[in-house]
Design a protein around this motif. Structure first.
Motif, mmCIF file in Angstrom:
data_model
loop_
_atom_site.group_PDB
_atom_site.id
_atom_site.type_symbol
_atom_site.label_atom_id
_atom_site.label_comp_id
_atom_site.label_asym_id
_atom_site.label_seq_id
_atom_site.Cartn_x
_atom_site.Cartn_y
_atom_site.Cartn_z
ATOM 1 N N CYS A 152 29.706 33.570 54.095
ATOM 2 C CA CYS A 152 29.897 32.799 52.863
ATOM 3 C C CYS A 152 29.070 33.370 51.714
ATOM 4 O O CYS A 152 29.540 33.451 50.585
ATOM 5 C CB CYS A 152 29.531 31.337 53.082
ATOM 6 N N VAL A 153 27.840 33.754 52.017
ATOM 7 C CA VAL A 153 26.987 34.338 50.979
ATOM 8 C C VAL A 153 27.584 35.662 50.504
ATOM 9 O O VAL A 153 27.652 35.934 49.302
ATOM 10 C CB VAL A 153 25.542 34.526 51.485
ATOM 11 N N ALA A 154 28.068 36.477 51.428
ATOM 12 C CA ALA A 154 28.698 37.749 51.054
ATOM 13 C C ALA A 154 29.945 37.502 50.212
ATOM 14 O O ALA A 154 30.175 38.194 49.209
ATOM 15 C CB ALA A 154 29.041 38.552 52.302
ATOM 16 N N MET A 155 30.740 36.510 50.584
ATOM 17 C CA MET A 155 31.937 36.178 49.815
ATOM 18 C C MET A 155 31.557 35.661 48.434
ATOM 19 O O MET A 155 32.204 35.986 47.437
ATOM 20 C CB MET A 155 32.778 35.144 50.572
ATOM 21 N N LEU A 156 30.486 34.875 48.347
ATOM 22 C CA LEU A 156 30.027 34.352 47.060
ATOM 23 C C LEU A 156 29.638 35.497 46.122
ATOM 24 O O LEU A 156 29.934 35.452 44.927
ATOM 25 C CB LEU A 156 28.853 33.396 47.266
ATOM 26 N N VAL A 157 28.991 36.518 46.659
ATOM 27 C CA VAL A 157 28.626 37.684 45.852
ATOM 28 C C VAL A 157 29.890 38.348 45.303
ATOM 29 O O VAL A 157 29.954 38.704 44.122
ATOM 30 C CB VAL A 157 27.777 38.689 46.672
ATOM 31 N N GLN A 158 30.896 38.502 46.139
ATOM 32 C CA GLN A 158 32.149 39.123 45.704
ATOM 33 C C GLN A 158 32.850 38.263 44.641
ATOM 34 O O GLN A 158 33.360 38.783 43.645
ATOM 35 C CB GLN A 158 33.096 39.325 46.887
ATOM 36 N N ILE A 159 32.855 36.959 44.854
ATOM 37 C CA ILE A 159 33.469 36.047 43.885
ATOM 38 C C ILE A 159 32.723 36.129 42.554
ATOM 39 O O ILE A 159 33.342 36.192 41.489
ATOM 40 C CB ILE A 159 33.481 34.596 44.425
ATOM 41 N N GLY A 160 31.399 36.137 42.610
ATOM 42 C CA GLY A 160 30.598 36.238 41.385
ATOM 43 C C GLY A 160 30.858 37.530 40.649
ATOM 44 O O GLY A 160 30.960 37.548 39.415
ATOM 45 N N ASP A 161 30.978 38.629 41.381
ATOM 46 C CA ASP A 161 31.259 39.914 40.753
ATOM 47 C C ASP A 161 32.598 39.867 40.027
ATOM 48 O O ASP A 161 32.730 40.317 38.888
ATOM 49 C CB ASP A 161 31.250 41.019 41.816
ATOM 50 N N HIS A 162 33.581 39.287 40.678
ATOM 51 C CA HIS A 162 34.925 39.168 40.104
ATOM 52 C C HIS A 162 34.914 38.261 38.866
ATOM 53 O O HIS A 162 35.444 38.621 37.810
ATOM 54 C CB HIS A 162 35.862 38.628 41.185
ATOM 55 N N LEU A 163 34.297 37.082 38.978
ATOM 56 C CA LEU A 163 34.299 36.127 37.867
ATOM 57 C C LEU A 163 33.448 36.592 36.691
ATOM 58 O O LEU A 163 33.779 36.322 35.538
ATOM 59 C CB LEU A 163 33.822 34.754 38.349
ATOM 60 N N SER A 164 32.353 37.298 36.970
ATOM 61 C CA SER A 164 31.488 37.765 35.883
ATOM 62 C C SER A 164 32.177 38.807 35.010
ATOM 63 O O SER A 164 31.806 39.014 33.864
ATOM 64 C CB SER A 164 30.158 38.292 36.400
ATOM 65 N N LYS A 165 33.186 39.467 35.561
ATOM 66 C CA LYS A 165 33.978 40.423 34.766
ATOM 67 C C LYS A 165 35.020 39.712 33.911
ATOM 68 O O LYS A 165 35.516 40.278 32.948
ATOM 69 C CB LYS A 165 34.656 41.432 35.685
ATOM 70 N N GLN A 166 35.312 38.460 34.260
ATOM 71 C CA GLN A 166 36.334 37.689 33.528
ATOM 72 C C GLN A 166 35.741 36.699 32.530
ATOM 73 O O GLN A 166 36.384 36.376 31.528
ATOM 74 C CB GLN A 166 37.205 36.910 34.510
ATOM 75 N N TYR A 167 34.532 36.169 32.827
ATOM 76 C CA TYR A 167 33.966 35.085 32.017
ATOM 77 C C TYR A 167 32.517 35.350 31.640
ATOM 78 O O TYR A 167 31.750 35.884 32.434
ATOM 79 C CB TYR A 167 34.017 33.753 32.782
ATOM 80 N N ASP A 168 32.162 34.918 30.442
ATOM 81 C CA ASP A 168 30.767 34.905 30.028
ATOM 82 C C ASP A 168 30.204 33.526 30.325
ATOM 83 O O ASP A 168 30.927 32.531 30.386
ATOM 84 C CB ASP A 168 30.650 35.178 28.517
ATOM 85 N N LEU A 169 28.890 33.465 30.505
ATOM 86 C CA LEU A 169 28.193 32.203 30.750
ATOM 87 C C LEU A 169 27.827 31.553 29.425
ATOM 88 O O LEU A 169 27.265 32.210 28.540
ATOM 89 C CB LEU A 169 26.930 32.471 31.581
ATOM 90 N N ALA A 170 28.152 30.276 29.281
ATOM 91 C CA ALA A 170 27.817 29.538 28.062
ATOM 92 C C ALA A 170 26.303 29.452 27.911
ATOM 93 O O ALA A 170 25.575 29.401 28.898
ATOM 94 C CB ALA A 170 28.423 28.133 28.119
ATOM 95 N N GLU A 171 25.857 29.433 26.685
ATOM 96 C CA GLU A 171 24.410 29.350 26.393
ATOM 97 C C GLU A 171 23.842 28.023 26.830
ATOM 98 O O GLU A 171 24.398 27.017 26.794
ATOM 99 C CB GLU A 171 24.152 29.546 24.896
#
Length: 78
Positions: free
Chosen positions: A59-78
């Motif tokens: 699950c932790v490994a999958m979370l890293v992959q999901i984060g990598d994918h989403l971070s390329k699509q979305y910026d984090l709100a301030e």
């Protein structure tokens, strides 16, 4: 061109939804969003009992992959 902006809560909800589809994760995993300069990533944490359960490392490994994918699509709100 800038990426769409999501809040920490929105990103965590998206990660949890993807984890449900792709992995059999034990209950008790906390997910946080950590800003890294202009980017961001997910961090998982859990108590020793949860960490010892089957599927936690996957699950932790999958979370890293999901984060990598989403971070390329979305910026984090301030």
């Amino acid at each position: 061109m800038s990426k769409p902006v999501k809040t920490e809560a929105e990103l965590i909800a998206m990660a949890r939804a993807e984890l449900k589809v792709h992995a059999d994760c034990p209950d008790g995993i906390a997910i946080a969003v950590v800003r890294d300069g202009e980017s961001w990533e997910f961090r998982a944490s859990a108590g020793a009992e949860t960490v010892a359960k089957p599927g936690y490392p996957e699950c932790v490994a999958m979370l890293v992959q999901i984060g990598d994918h989403l971070s390329k699509q979305y910026d984090l709100a301030e």
